[in-house]
Scaffold this active site. Structure first.
Site, PDB file in Angstrom:
ATOM      1  CG  HIS A  72      -2.116  -0.869   1.069  1.00 28.26           C
ATOM      2  ND1 HIS A  72      -3.320  -0.605   1.701  1.00 28.26           N
ATOM      3  CD2 HIS A  72      -2.309  -1.991   0.353  1.00 28.26           C
ATOM      4  CE1 HIS A  72      -4.195  -1.552   1.371  1.00 28.26           C
ATOM      5  NE2 HIS A  72      -3.600  -2.399   0.565  1.00 28.26           N
ATOM      6  CE1 TYR A 201      -6.143   4.161  10.633  1.00 24.01           C
ATOM      7  CE2 TYR A 201      -5.636   3.976   8.289  1.00 24.01           C
ATOM      8  CZ  TYR A 201      -5.420   3.589   9.606  1.00 24.01           C
ATOM      9  OH  TYR A 201      -4.489   2.622   9.877  1.00 24.01           O
ATOM     10  N   PRO A 293      -4.472   0.664  18.358  1.00 22.82           N
ATOM     11  CG  PRO A 293      -6.390  -0.566  17.864  1.00 22.82           C
ATOM     12  CD  PRO A 293      -5.686   0.113  18.989  1.00 22.82           C
ATOM     13  CE  LYS A 297       3.958   3.747  13.534  1.00 21.61           C
ATOM     14  NZ  LYS A 297       3.403   3.190  12.306  1.00 21.61           N
ATOM     15  CE1 TYR A 385      -1.636   4.111   9.181  1.00 15.81           C
ATOM     16  CE2 TYR A 385      -0.317   2.895   7.589  1.00 15.81           C
ATOM     17  CZ  TYR A 385      -1.463   3.030   8.359  1.00 15.81           C
ATOM     18  OH  TYR A 385      -2.446   2.050   8.291  1.00 15.81           O
TER      19      TYR A 385
END
Length: 391
Positions: A72, A201, A293, A297, A385
């Protein structure tokens, strides 16, 4: 039984550590309280940072990941019915993430350990770590109906939050930092292709939602729910209806529905135990720290811990210097606290707290708008991220 490194726990951290030590010519024994089938089906994380994927490749455990995993190059943020894509490679000099489930990582590492590595004992319950502050720590464990002792030069506790390793560190030497959140995640697995090709998200007035996946045919989705929610109190139809509301956009995007095969609720918390080392005992992964979550990580932090330990022990074996081992806790905690910061920021950015005011809602939207309109703010998110450097 005697070994150089006794590893408690055959999750991804313990298994990867055994592989790294094997490649460095250092012997180990892995003790796992559960059976192999349980470890290989235990659903946990699914996002591998760039650094984690690179470590697996270098360790000889990346072939199936590269063949079946889903690279991704970004995520999508949704808020106020708007959509904004964060382009990771463009913002980080080419870094990305890999969607590849923890269950698959464990299967790959177990196969390698059984074929090439040292002993991996399933259904071997660690009972206590003794002599952690000495030069000869021991792990008492129960296997095949009898108690035994594993004598070690070092012990690494990869046995999670409820394991025995952390209990061997005297309470007067420790500090605990913790935050509990007043909500959890209702997570589902569904036999339906993902409705978007990257993670989504979503911040919504009704609460957070996440669209993820495990494969091109299996979707993984989450809803923010009140703390203490019973997953079975939600019907499948209610779950899909609520997901549709929270992923709502101003365009013609649609959420595809399918049979739900699993649902559960995960509590959300932040936790750090300091130090991560006492004598010859080292903590790694959830034994030392837990992150919400939202930032993806947890697994990646555990990988960072065991990479740091394996490098430090190899350095000691090659040079005779214990400097890197002595610095293990400090080295790991720098990365841990950056991940805690990032995960907390993502959580407060996207979740609506119970009783949140209109002012707080507007601040969230302003923060999201800042990310969508500022390359600097967007870069900070992308760097966090895709992962902080190991050591």
């Amino acid at each position: 039984m005697r070994t150089t490194v006794g590893i408690i726990g055959a999750g991804p951290a313990g298994l990867l550590l055994a592989r790294l030590l094997h490649n460095a010519g250092i012997d180990s024994v892995v003790l796992e309280s559960r059976d192999r089938a349980y470890v290989e089906r235990r659903q946990r994380a699914g996002i591998l940072e760039q650094g984690t994927a690179d470590v697996l490749r270098a360790a000889g455990a990346g072939q199936r990941m590269d063949r079946e995993g889903l690279r991704h190059d970004g995520i999508e943020l949704r808020f106020d019915r708007r959509r904004h894509r964060v382009d990771f490679p463009a913002l980080t000099g080419g870094r990305s993430v890999m969607v590849y489930a923890q269950t698959e990582v464990c299967k790959d590492l177990i196969a390698l350990q059984l074929a090439e590595g040292g002993p991996l004992l399933f259904e071997a319950e660690a009972l206590a770590v003794e002599g952690a502050g000495t030069d000869a720590p021991r792990v008492r464990f129960r296997h095949e109906g009898r108690e035994d002792v594993l004598e070690c030069a070092y012990v690494v506790g990869c046995d999670g939050f409820w394991g025995v390793a952390r209990k061997a560190i005297p309470a007067e030497l420790t500090q605990v930092f913790e935050r509990k959140y007043p909500f959890g995640w209702l997570g589902i697995l569904a036999d339906v292709p993902p409705s978007h090709d990257e993670l989504v998200y979503a911040r919504h007035d009704r609460g957070f939602a996440l669209l993820s996946m495990r494969s091109p045919s299996v979707s993984r989705l989450y809803l923010q729910v009140p703390d203490g929610t019973d997953a079975e109190a939600w019907s499948d139809e209610e779950i899909w209806d609520e997901l549709e509301r929270r992923f709502e956009t101003a365009d013609d995007w649609r959420l595809e529905r399918g049979p739900i095969t699993q649902k559960s609720v995960t509590p959300i918390r932040s936790y750090v135990h300091e130090p991560m080392r006492h004598g010859r005992l080292f903590l790694a992964g959830d034994a030392a720290h837990i992150v919400p979550p939202t930032g993806a990580k947890g697994l990646n932090l555990a990988v960072g811990d065991v990479v740091t330990f394996a490098r430090a022990l190899a350095h000691q074996q090659e040079t005779g210097s214990s400097a890197l081992l002595d610095a293990y806790s400090e080295t790991c905690l720098r990365r841990v606290w950056q991940a805690e910061r990032f995960s907390c920021d993502m959580t407060t950015l996207l979740h609506r707290a119970p009783g949140a005011t209109g002012f707080e809602d507007r601040l969230q939207l302003a923060r999201l708008d800042r990310i969508a309109s500022s390359r600097a703010a967007e870069t900070d998110l992308a760097e966090g991220y895709t992962g902080f450097p190991f050591g």
